[in-house]
Structures are given as C-alpha cells and as structure tokens.
Design a protein around this motif. Structure first.
Motif, PDB file in Angstrom:
ATOM      1  N   GLY A  89       0.788  -1.224   0.000  1.00 50.57           N
ATOM      2  CA  GLY A  89       0.000   0.000   0.000  1.00 50.57           C
ATOM      3  C   GLY A  89       0.823   1.279   0.000  1.00 50.57           C
ATOM      4  N   TYR A  90       2.144   1.169   0.083  1.00 49.42           N
ATOM      5  CA  TYR A  90       2.994   2.357   0.169  1.00 49.42           C
ATOM      6  C   TYR A  90       2.801   3.272  -1.035  1.00 49.42           C
ATOM      7  N   TYR A  91       2.880   2.715  -2.257  1.00 48.78           N
ATOM      8  CA  TYR A  91       2.784   3.551  -3.449  1.00 48.78           C
ATOM      9  C   TYR A  91       1.363   4.014  -3.739  1.00 48.78           C
ATOM     10  N   LYS A  92       0.372   3.254  -3.312  1.00 51.09           N
ATOM     11  CA  LYS A  92      -1.008   3.741  -3.417  1.00 51.09           C
ATOM     12  C   LYS A  92      -1.140   5.021  -2.597  1.00 51.09           C
ATOM     13  N   ASN A  93      -0.602   4.992  -1.388  1.00 50.45           N
ATOM     14  CA  ASN A  93      -0.655   6.155  -0.511  1.00 50.45           C
ATOM     15  C   ASN A  93       0.172   7.311  -1.070  1.00 50.45           C
ATOM     16  N   GLU A  94       1.364   7.019  -1.601  1.00 51.09           N
ATOM     17  CA  GLU A  94       2.203   8.063  -2.194  1.00 51.09           C
ATOM     18  C   GLU A  94       1.489   8.742  -3.364  1.00 51.09           C
ATOM     19  N   LEU A  95       0.821   7.939  -4.201  1.00 50.43           N
ATOM     20  CA  LEU A  95       0.082   8.502  -5.330  1.00 50.43           C
ATOM     21  C   LEU A  95      -1.059   9.383  -4.835  1.00 50.43           C
ATOM     22  N   LYS A  96      -1.797   8.918  -3.842  1.00 47.39           N
ATOM     23  CA  LYS A  96      -2.879   9.724  -3.266  1.00 47.39           C
ATOM     24  C   LYS A  96      -2.348  11.048  -2.729  1.00 47.39           C
ATOM     25  N   GLN A  97      -1.228  10.984  -1.992  1.00 51.06           N
ATOM     26  CA  GLN A  97      -0.639  12.190  -1.418  1.00 51.06           C
ATOM     27  C   GLN A  97      -0.167  13.159  -2.505  1.00 51.06           C
ATOM     28  N   ALA A  98       0.409  12.612  -3.577  1.00 46.63           N
ATOM     29  CA  ALA A  98       0.885  13.458  -4.673  1.00 46.63           C
ATOM     30  C   ALA A  98      -0.282  14.147  -5.375  1.00 46.63           C
ATOM     31  N   VAL A  99      -1.387  13.437  -5.541  1.00 51.95           N
ATOM     32  CA  VAL A  99      -2.579  14.028  -6.161  1.00 51.95           C
ATOM     33  C   VAL A  99      -3.147  15.121  -5.253  1.00 51.95           C
ATOM     34  N   ARG A 100      -3.200  14.840  -3.960  1.00 53.54           N
ATOM     35  CA  ARG A 100      -3.633  15.861  -2.993  1.00 53.54           C
ATOM     36  C   ARG A 100      -2.717  17.075  -3.053  1.00 53.54           C
ATOM     37  N   GLY A 101      -1.397  16.819  -3.169  1.00 55.54           N
ATOM     38  CA  GLY A 101      -0.418  17.898  -3.253  1.00 55.54           C
ATOM     39  C   GLY A 101      -0.638  18.786  -4.463  1.00 55.54           C
ATOM     40  N   GLY A 102      -1.245  18.231  -5.510  1.00 54.68           N
ATOM     41  CA  GLY A 102      -1.583  19.007  -6.702  1.00 54.68           C
ATOM     42  C   GLY A 102      -2.903  19.747  -6.573  1.00 54.68           C
ATOM     43  N   GLY A 103      -3.559  19.594  -5.423  1.00 53.67           N
ATOM     44  CA  GLY A 103      -4.801  20.318  -5.178  1.00 53.67           C
ATOM     45  C   GLY A 103      -6.044  19.646  -5.721  1.00 53.67           C
ATOM     46  N   HIS A 104      -5.959  18.353  -6.003  1.00 52.06           N
ATOM     47  CA  HIS A 104      -7.102  17.635  -6.564  1.00 52.06           C
ATOM     48  C   HIS A 104      -7.883  16.918  -5.466  1.00 52.06           C
ATOM     49  N   PRO A 105      -9.208  16.827  -5.629  1.00 54.03           N
ATOM     50  CA  PRO A 105     -10.015  16.087  -4.646  1.00 54.03           C
ATOM     51  C   PRO A 105      -9.743  14.582  -4.755  1.00 54.03           C
ATOM     52  N   GLN A 106      -9.976  13.882  -3.675  1.00 53.34           N
ATOM     53  CA  GLN A 106      -9.823  12.428  -3.676  1.00 53.34           C
ATOM     54  C   GLN A 106     -10.999  11.797  -4.390  1.00 53.34           C
ATOM     55  N   THR A 107     -10.705  11.091  -5.454  1.00 57.88           N
ATOM     56  CA  THR A 107     -11.765  10.369  -6.171  1.00 57.88           C
ATOM     57  C   THR A 107     -11.379   8.900  -6.268  1.00 57.88           C
ATOM     58  N   LEU A 108     -10.426   8.578  -7.125  1.00 56.50           N
ATOM     59  CA  LEU A 108     -10.028   7.182  -7.331  1.00 56.50           C
ATOM     60  C   LEU A 108      -8.614   6.914  -6.825  1.00 56.50           C
ATOM     61  N   GLY A 109      -8.120   7.750  -5.935  1.00 57.21           N
ATOM     62  CA  GLY A 109      -6.797   7.532  -5.367  1.00 57.21           C
ATOM     63  C   GLY A 109      -5.653   7.890  -6.299  1.00 57.21           C
ATOM     64  N   GLY A 110      -5.937   8.594  -7.368  1.00 58.18           N
ATOM     65  CA  GLY A 110      -4.898   9.008  -8.301  1.00 58.18           C
ATOM     66  C   GLY A 110      -4.900   8.241  -9.603  1.00 58.18           C
TER      67      GLY A 110
END
Length: 132
Positions: A67-88
């Motif tokens: 799950g490490y990279y799933k979380n990293e992708l989610k965090q990176a998408v959040r860092g870009g200012g995008h809402p959480q939808t499909l985890g990136g």
C-alpha cells in the motif's frame, strides 16, 4: 499482460506470466511487471507528473511495503490540489501520454524493462510479413 511484481525480480514475474501464456503466443508476449506496484510507474517521471497533476512527487528508493505507493500517489494528487476520487488512478491516461519513457525508465528499472521489451517486440513484428 501485466501483474505487479510485489518485490519479486522482474525475470521471476515475467517467467510466471510466460508460463501462464499459451506457447503459440509467447513470441508476441510483452510482460509489464511493475516493481513493486503500478502506482510507482505513474510517478516515475516527476516532470510529467507535475505537468499533469501540478505536484512533483519524490520517489526515493523502492519500498516493498504493501500500500505504500497507493498512498504516495494519493498524497501526490492531494499535493496538486485535486479532490480524492479514485486515489490518483484517474490520472493514469494523461500521465502515460505525457510521460517521458526514457526519463521514467531511468527512475524505475521495471518500467525500463517493459519499454525495452515492447520496443523489441514491435521491431520484430515490423520486420515480419503479414499473416495470411
């Protein structure tokens, strides 16, 4: 065919895919074995990721934690200012279109192996006569 390597060697994962493929199709097989997970590939070219998502991820050395990279992708998408939808994963298509495969392959050896294998197969097919 594609399957996450889950920290197995590329050759071992590719061998598993080959053994599950009918022999008459093996010479056409291109195996995608993201190591450890596909989410790392999406972030392998930080410049294109920044262009698409608006944030530059910092990958660092490979980690096998589930799950490490799933979380990293989610965090990176959040860092870009995008809402959480499909985890990136919703950025998969634009990221792959924008990605510099050479630069990404330098970051991730399993992606480089896939791209090299794909190029080899395509060159081989280009040199063949069409099937009757």
């Amino acid at each position: 065919m594609s399957i996450d390597s889950n920290c197995q060697a590329f050759a071992q994962t590719r061998s598993e895919i080959e053994s599950a493929t009918r022999s008459e199709f093996r010479d056409l097989l291109v195996a995608a074995c993201p190591n450890p997970h596909i989410e790392r590939w999406f972030m392998a070219d930080p410049d294109s990721f920044h262009t698409v998502v608006g944030h530059r991820p910092a990958l660092g050395p490979e980690k096998c934690e589930r799950g490490y990279y799933k979380n990293e992708l989610k965090q990176a998408v959040r860092g870009g200012g995008h809402p959480q939808t499909l985890g990136g994963i919703e950025f998969a298509l634009p990221l792959t279109i924008e990605m510099d495969l050479y630069r990404a392959g330098k970051t991730d050896s399993s992606l480089k192996a896939f791209v090299d294998d794909l190029r080899t197969r395509l060159r081989r097919l280009r040199g063949r006569e069409p099937r009757a």
